[in-house]
Design an enzyme around this catalytic site. Structure first.
Site, PDB file in Angstrom:
ATOM      1  N   LYS A   1       0.722  -1.227  -0.148  1.00 57.27           N
ATOM      2  CA  LYS A   1      -0.078  -0.095   0.127  1.00 57.27           C
ATOM      3  C   LYS A   1       0.903   1.273  -0.034  1.00 57.27           C
ATOM      4  CE  LYS A   1      -4.162  -2.008   1.736  1.00 57.27           C
ATOM      5  NZ  LYS A   1      -3.626  -3.437   1.712  1.00 57.27           N
TER       6      LYS A   1
HETATM    7  C1  LIG Z   1      -4.196  -4.738   0.858  1.00 59.29           C
HETATM    8  C2  LIG Z   1      -3.715  -5.661   0.683  1.00 59.29           C
HETATM    9  C3  LIG Z   1      -3.866  -6.996  -0.088  1.00 59.29           C
HETATM   10  C4  LIG Z   1      -5.028  -6.778  -1.079  1.00 59.29           C
HETATM   11  O1  LIG Z   1      -5.008  -5.652  -2.074  1.00 59.29           O
HETATM   12  P1  LIG Z   1      -6.313  -5.202  -2.722  1.00 59.29           P
HETATM   13  O2  LIG Z   1      -6.021  -3.952  -3.267  1.00 59.29           O
HETATM   14  O3  LIG Z   1      -7.293  -4.855  -1.552  1.00 59.29           O
HETATM   15  O4  LIG Z   1      -6.949  -6.274  -3.544  1.00 59.29           O
HETATM   16  C5  LIG Z   1      -3.003  -7.939  -0.111  1.00 59.29           C
HETATM   17  N1  LIG Z   1      -2.008  -7.998   0.632  1.00 59.29           N
HETATM   18  C6  LIG Z   1      -1.545  -7.289   1.306  1.00 59.29           C
HETATM   19  C7  LIG Z   1      -0.516  -7.612   2.104  1.00 59.29           C
HETATM   20  C8  LIG Z   1      -2.326  -6.114   1.592  1.00 59.29           C
HETATM   21  O5  LIG Z   1      -1.898  -5.108   2.341  1.00 59.29           O
END
Ligand SMILES: *Cc1c(COP(=O)(O)O)cnc(C)c1O
Length: 499
Positions: free
Chosen positions: A112
């Site tokens: 993120k």
């Molecule tokens: C948020 C997240 C996901 C999922 O990603 P999306 O964009 O919500 O599909 C997968 N792995 C980790 C470690 C995350 O923080």
């Protein structure tokens, strides 16, 4: 380039407005009003660019009302050394066919950061461009990773405050410490007595309370959100799919124009949607593999054409994917229906009223042209963590392991030997207890706390603990607010007038 709503009942807006508003007034999600295409000639040039230069090229095509200078500054500030530890998105090759795109070298050790480091930069420029003079308050409920990434991204941003609510007993000790030790003059963190749903519902109520928002407006304050339905979060994610592809071209792993697969561990469908956008705009992609954990609403959708949320919510070792409503899926439905807002509105109404909807065959066929999907059980995920470590000496976190497990299922079902990039979304050290248990056995981790396990994992594998996770148990706790869900509006008020 303007932006329109997936539901078709709002006017077109500039990129800046889409970023500030987050969600369209008709309840839909903002999408680019025109198709973006990168021609082969352009891509020849793009394949020679550094990460920052590539980001600028791609963002240029989407951020219509930004000047070149604004885009330059956003990219420079977000991806400069000091924000990321080394390259923001390194590619590791594990075998002839399998490569890993590591997206966890940012300040919170999860993917993120790639988006939440640049979203505040977009927001600052968007405020300039729209002339919005109010103070922006980013209000977020988090189940773990988003909250810390938003705090890191927005800390000390001029004219913007950030407030994060997390469920007192719903995040790991590591995640809680990451948040309550957060420094910055404009950051506020509170624990909510309850689970993630309580915190999320509380935040949604605040957004939906017209009187409350009018009172804030009278004080020159406007609430905004940093969650993954904001197009400003999606856009920076498109970049790393192009980057991974060009990196393989530069290394001679593939030839220019050769198609590859991506496997993506999926929750809210944001990360994987960026891959779809990249493919639609000209990146040579064969299959996008949508990997679910036991909360397999998406995998079931691909098997039945029906999106059905009637099921028990399960808590897994890949918590960032524990989601029953993948908000960004609406953008895919919009595109795959030939941009038919009426169809989208009908499906979303059905989801709201009945908790499910079925898609027409032509929409489903369009989706199936790009995607393949399945899920990984908890046992399979742990097996994969162990097998990948034993076979390649490579450590993966549980989310990445879900992606790899489903990729294996894809290969068995299809026999496809196309080169593949597995998107790795978190550092294995961030989910150290599950990783250590999978590799070294329960008996070796039992009775140890997360920090002891962190050291154990580092010792046994010879890998360093990522800097953002080091010594956080020794940092000063700066945020001690705890509130009940019904007191969240007051808590927000308190944070905002204490300054
Ligand atoms: C948020 C997240 C996901 C999922 O990603 P999306 O964009 O919500 O599909 C997968 N792995 C980790 C470690 C995350 O923080």
């Amino acid at each position: 380039m303007k932006y329109r709503s997936t539901r078709g009942n709002s006017s077109y807006v500039e990129f800046s407005e889409a970023v500030i508003e987050g969600i369209s007034p008709d309840g839909g999600l903002y999408v680019p009003a025109e198709k973006v295409t990168f021609t082969d000639e352009e891509q020849m040039i793009m394949s020679t660019l550094s990460y920052g230069e590539l980001a600028k090229r791609i963002i240029r095509r989407y951020a219509g009302d930004f000047t070149d200078e604004q885009i330059d500054e956003c990219v420079k500030n977000a991806y400069c050394p000091g924000r990321f530890y080394g390259h923001p998105a390194p590619v590791k090759t594990l075998s002839d066919t399998l490569n890993i795109l590591e997206l966890w070298h940012g300040p919170t050790a999860a993917f993120k950061d790639l988006a939440l480091q640049i979203l505040p930069e977009f927001m600052k420029k968007s405020l300039e461009n729209t002339g919005v003079k109010e103070k922006i308050v980013i209000l977020t409920a988090t189940s773990g990773d988003t909250g810390k990434a938003a705090l890191e991204g927005f800390k000390n941003a001029n004219g913007i405050d950030v407030i994060v609510f997390y469920p007192k007993d719903g995040v790991s000790r590591m995640q809680e410490l990451q948040m309550v030790t957060q420094e910055g003059s404009n950051v506020h963190v509170a624990a909510v007595i309850g689970n993630f749903d309580d915190a999320q519902t509380g935040v949604k109520k605040i957004f939906g309370d017209a009187d409350y928002n009018a009172k804030l407006a009278a004080q020159g304050i406007r609430l905004s959100s940093a969650n993954s339905i904001n197009f400003g979060r999606l856009l920076p994610q498109i970049v790393y799919y192009f980057h991974a592809y060009y990196e393989l071209v530069r290394r001679g792993e593939i030839s220019f124009g050769e198609k590859i697969n991506f496997t993506v561990p999926t929750g809210n469908f944001g990360n994987i949607l960026a891959c779809y956008y990249a493919a639609k705009s000209g990146l040579p992609v064969n299959r996008i593999i949508c990997a679910s954990n036991d909360n397999k609403v998406l995998a079931d959708f691909f098997a039945t054409k029906t999106y059905d949320t009637h099921r028990e919510f399960l808590t897994t070792i890949s918590p960032a994917m524990d989601i029953l409503i993948s908000s960004n899926f609406e953008r895919l439905l919009f595109d795959a229906s030939g941009r038919a807002s009426t169809a989208v509105v009908n499906m979303m109404n059905s989801l709201r009223e009945n908790g499910s909807y079925e898609v027409e065959s032509d929409i489903f066929d369009n989706i199936s042209d790009y995607f393949w999907s399945s899920y990984a059980t908890e046992e399979e995920t742990k097996e994969t963590i162990k097998n990948v470590y034993n076979e390649f000496g490579y450590l993966v976190d549980p989310h990445t392991a879900v992606g790899l497990t489903v990729y294996d299922k894809y290969v068995i079902s299809s026999g496809d030997t196309t080169k593949t990039v597995a998107v790795s979304t978190a550092s294995p050290f961030k989910f150290n207890a599950s990783v250590a248990e999978a590799i070294f056995g329960k008996e070796n981790v039992e009775g140890k706390n997360e920090f002891e396990i962190l050291d154990l994992l580092s010792e046994k594998t010879g890998l360093p603990v990522p800097e953002p996770l080091r010594d956080i148990d020794k940092k000063e706790i700066l945020h001690k607010t705890v509130c009940r869900p019904e007191d969240m509006p007051e808590t927000v008020g308190g944070f905002l007038c204490s300054k």
